[in-house]
Design an enzyme around this catalytic site. Structure first.
Site, PDB file in Angstrom:
ATOM      1  N   ARG A  88       0.834  -1.216   0.000  1.00 15.76           N
ATOM      2  CA  ARG A  88       0.000   0.000   0.000  1.00 15.76           C
ATOM      3  C   ARG A  88       0.867   1.264   0.000  1.00 15.76           C
ATOM      4  O   ARG A  88       0.533   2.259  -0.635  1.00 15.76           O
ATOM      5  CB  ARG A  88      -0.945   0.010   1.218  1.00 15.76           C
ATOM      6  N   ASP A 103      -2.933   8.186   3.543  1.00 13.11           N
ATOM      7  CA  ASP A 103      -1.933   8.596   2.546  1.00 13.11           C
ATOM      8  C   ASP A 103      -1.513  10.041   2.812  1.00 13.11           C
ATOM      9  O   ASP A 103      -1.986  10.686   3.752  1.00 13.11           O
ATOM     10  CB  ASP A 103      -2.489   8.400   1.120  1.00 13.11           C
ATOM     11  N   HIS A 145      -7.026   8.706  11.418  1.00 10.39           N
ATOM     12  CA  HIS A 145      -6.687   7.277  11.399  1.00 10.39           C
ATOM     13  C   HIS A 145      -5.187   7.047  11.204  1.00 10.39           C
ATOM     14  O   HIS A 145      -4.770   5.974  10.765  1.00 10.39           O
ATOM     15  CB  HIS A 145      -7.497   6.547  10.318  1.00 10.39           C
ATOM     16  N   ALA A 188     -14.687  13.841  -6.238  1.00  7.27           N
ATOM     17  CA  ALA A 188     -13.838  14.877  -5.636  1.00  7.27           C
ATOM     18  C   ALA A 188     -13.098  15.679  -6.713  1.00  7.27           C
ATOM     19  O   ALA A 188     -12.998  16.904  -6.629  1.00  7.27           O
ATOM     20  CB  ALA A 188     -12.836  14.218  -4.683  1.00  7.27           C
TER      21      ALA A 188
HETATM   22  P1  NAD Z   1     -14.823   3.860   2.289  1.00  6.87           P
HETATM   23  O1  NAD Z   1     -13.944   3.024   1.421  1.00  6.87           O
HETATM   24  O2  NAD Z   1     -15.643   3.194   3.311  1.00  6.87           O
HETATM   25  O3  NAD Z   1     -15.816   4.690   1.347  1.00  6.87           O
HETATM   26  C1  NAD Z   1     -15.371   5.348   0.199  1.00  6.87           C
HETATM   27  C2  NAD Z   1     -16.406   6.373  -0.221  1.00  6.87           C
HETATM   28  O4  NAD Z   1     -15.842   7.144  -1.270  1.00  6.87           O
HETATM   29  C3  NAD Z   1     -17.712   5.790  -0.751  1.00  6.87           C
HETATM   30  O5  NAD Z   1     -18.798   6.473  -0.170  1.00  6.87           O
HETATM   31  C4  NAD Z   1     -17.662   6.083  -2.254  1.00  6.87           C
HETATM   32  O6  NAD Z   1     -18.942   6.324  -2.825  1.00  6.87           O
HETATM   33  C5  NAD Z   1     -16.836   7.338  -2.266  1.00  6.87           C
HETATM   34  N1  NAD Z   1     -16.118   7.602  -3.514  1.00  6.87           N
HETATM   35  C6  NAD Z   1     -15.642   6.702  -4.415  1.00  6.87           C
HETATM   36  N2  NAD Z   1     -15.028   7.338  -5.428  1.00  6.87           N
HETATM   37  C7  NAD Z   1     -15.100   8.669  -5.144  1.00  6.87           C
HETATM   38  C8  NAD Z   1     -14.635   9.845  -5.795  1.00  6.87           C
HETATM   39  N3  NAD Z   1     -13.950   9.751  -6.947  1.00  6.87           N
HETATM   40  N4  NAD Z   1     -14.890  11.044  -5.242  1.00  6.87           N
HETATM   41  C9  NAD Z   1     -15.576  11.135  -4.073  1.00  6.87           C
HETATM   42  N5  NAD Z   1     -16.047  10.049  -3.408  1.00  6.87           N
HETATM   43  C10 NAD Z   1     -15.810   8.840  -3.938  1.00  6.87           C
HETATM   44  O7  NAD Z   1     -13.864   4.949   2.939  1.00  6.87           O
HETATM   45  P2  NAD Z   1     -13.929   5.821   4.278  1.00  6.87           P
HETATM   46  O8  NAD Z   1     -15.302   6.279   4.523  1.00  6.87           O
HETATM   47  O9  NAD Z   1     -12.803   6.773   4.233  1.00  6.87           O
HETATM   48  O10 NAD Z   1     -13.653   4.824   5.491  1.00  6.87           O
HETATM   49  C11 NAD Z   1     -12.900   3.840   5.728  1.00  6.87           C
HETATM   50  C12 NAD Z   1     -11.436   3.879   6.082  1.00  6.87           C
HETATM   51  O11 NAD Z   1     -10.705   3.704   4.926  1.00  6.87           O
HETATM   52  C13 NAD Z   1     -10.815   5.100   6.674  1.00  6.87           C
HETATM   53  O12 NAD Z   1     -10.499   4.739   7.957  1.00  6.87           O
HETATM   54  C14 NAD Z   1      -9.474   5.294   5.947  1.00  6.87           C
HETATM   55  O13 NAD Z   1      -8.456   5.355   6.889  1.00  6.87           O
HETATM   56  C15 NAD Z   1      -9.335   4.078   5.156  1.00  6.87           C
HETATM   57  N6  NAD Z   1      -8.718   4.151   3.812  1.00  6.87           N
HETATM   58  C16 NAD Z   1      -7.855   5.130   3.473  1.00  6.87           C
HETATM   59  C17 NAD Z   1      -7.321   5.170   2.182  1.00  6.87           C
HETATM   60  C18 NAD Z   1      -6.357   6.254   1.856  1.00  6.87           C
HETATM   61  O14 NAD Z   1      -5.648   6.742   2.735  1.00  6.87           O
HETATM   62  N7  NAD Z   1      -6.332   6.699   0.594  1.00  6.87           N
HETATM   63  C19 NAD Z   1      -7.683   4.226   1.248  1.00  6.87           C
HETATM   64  C20 NAD Z   1      -8.573   3.204   1.629  1.00  6.87           C
HETATM   65  C21 NAD Z   1      -9.094   3.199   2.913  1.00  6.87           C
END
Ligand code: NAD
Length: 249
Positions: A75, A108, A123, A240
């Site tokens: 990751r 990230d 987190h 986004a």
């Molecule tokens: P989640 O995976 O539960 O939900 C993702 C959400 O993003 C969904 O509602 C989806 O519809 C939406 N989404 C998808 N594509 C999108 C876009 N292009 N623009 C806007 N929205 C979009 O994620 P969450 O609610 O953040 O919760 C879960 C946990 O996931 C968090 O604790 C986080 O730490 C962790 N996480 C982090 C990363 C990262 O750091 N990039 C990646 C994966 C998970």
């Protein structure tokens, strides 16, 4: 899509004109258009491909640290290879126009690499390595890897135990400082933007309701309705990278 919905443009302008403050809460969807998979929601999301209980808990680490460390190094590599998108850059630009607190659930560093100051990583952070036993901080690795492989974690120079990623695993408490900052930002803001979160992971998912109870207008930006949509004042079904640049014009 080429314009901000009128009601959202109006509330943002009012916030700027009246000296209000903005709080932006981001989730995994914020980074999806940079190529970082979300946890839930699509066929390639992380938890549809991997079992969280084998990879993202302290028990999983104790049982098989090489498996967990290999997954996190994969990751880390995916994040190193990714670039912030126009939405990340738009939030950095918005912070130059209006007082803005940025609270992210993301582990990230794409907000920082786009020029934002992150007030709270609720987190934790992938690269904030620390010892599993004594908590001693260690600097990030340079040699990341492609693909998921088993890798024995490095050892702590202070106590000899294994070094873990700085993320909050299931069942662990949130970092105190980050959570205090997040609550403070939610309580003080006049407008909260909730971007790219499914609203399923508490306590972070409670921040929009807290902001609203304290009198803020709460706006969701997400291509899909979420568990939080019915609690919102306004919902903008957009990604986004589409929506946020339109907010800064
Ligand atoms: P989640 O995976 O539960 O939900 C993702 C959400 O993003 C969904 O509602 C989806 O519809 C939406 N989404 C998808 N594509 C999108 C876009 N292009 N623009 C806007 N929205 C979009 O994620 P969450 O609610 O953040 O919760 C879960 C946990 O996931 C968090 O604790 C986080 O730490 C962790 N996480 C982090 C990363 C990262 O750091 N990039 C990646 C994966 C998970």
């Amino acid at each position: 899509m080429d314009a901000v919905p009128a009601a959202i443009a109006e509330v943002l302008q009012r916030t700027i004109d009246t000296g209000g403050t903005l709080c932006v809460l981001t989730g995994a969807g914020m980074s999806a258009e940079s190529g970082i998979p979300t946890f839930r929601g699509t066929h390639d999301s992380l938890w549809s491909r991997f079992d969280p209980m084998r990879l993202a808990t302290a028990d999983a680490w104790r049982e098989d640290p090489a498996l967990v460390w290999g997954w996190y190094r994969w990751r880390m590599q995916a994040v190193r290879d990714a670039q912030p998108h126009a939405g990340h850059r738009a939030l950095a630009a918005l912070a130059r126009r209006v007082p803005l607190s940025l609270v992210t659930q993301n582990v990230d560093d794409l907000h920082e690499r786009a020029g934002s100051i992150v007030d709270a990583h609720v987190h934790g952070g992938l690269f904030a390595l620390r010892c599993f036993a004594c908590g001693h901080a260690h600097t990030a690795l340079d040699d990341y890897m492609e693909g998921v492989q088993r890798v024995e974690p490095m050892r702590c120079t202070a106590c000899g135990d294994r070094i873990r990623p700085g993320v909050v695993w299931f069942g662990e408490a949130l970092p105190d400082d980050a959570w205090t900052s997040a609550v403070d930002a939610a309580e003080r803001c006049t407008l909260m933007l909730v971007v790219g979160t499914s609203g399923l992971v508490y306590p972070a998912a409670g921040l929009p309701a807290l902001a609203r109870r304290k009198g803020a207008t709460v706006v969701e930006i997400n291509p899909e309705p979420t568990a939080l949509s019915t609690e919102m004042d306004l919902v903008w079904l957009a990604t986004a990278a589409q929506a946020l640049p339109l907010l800064v014009g």
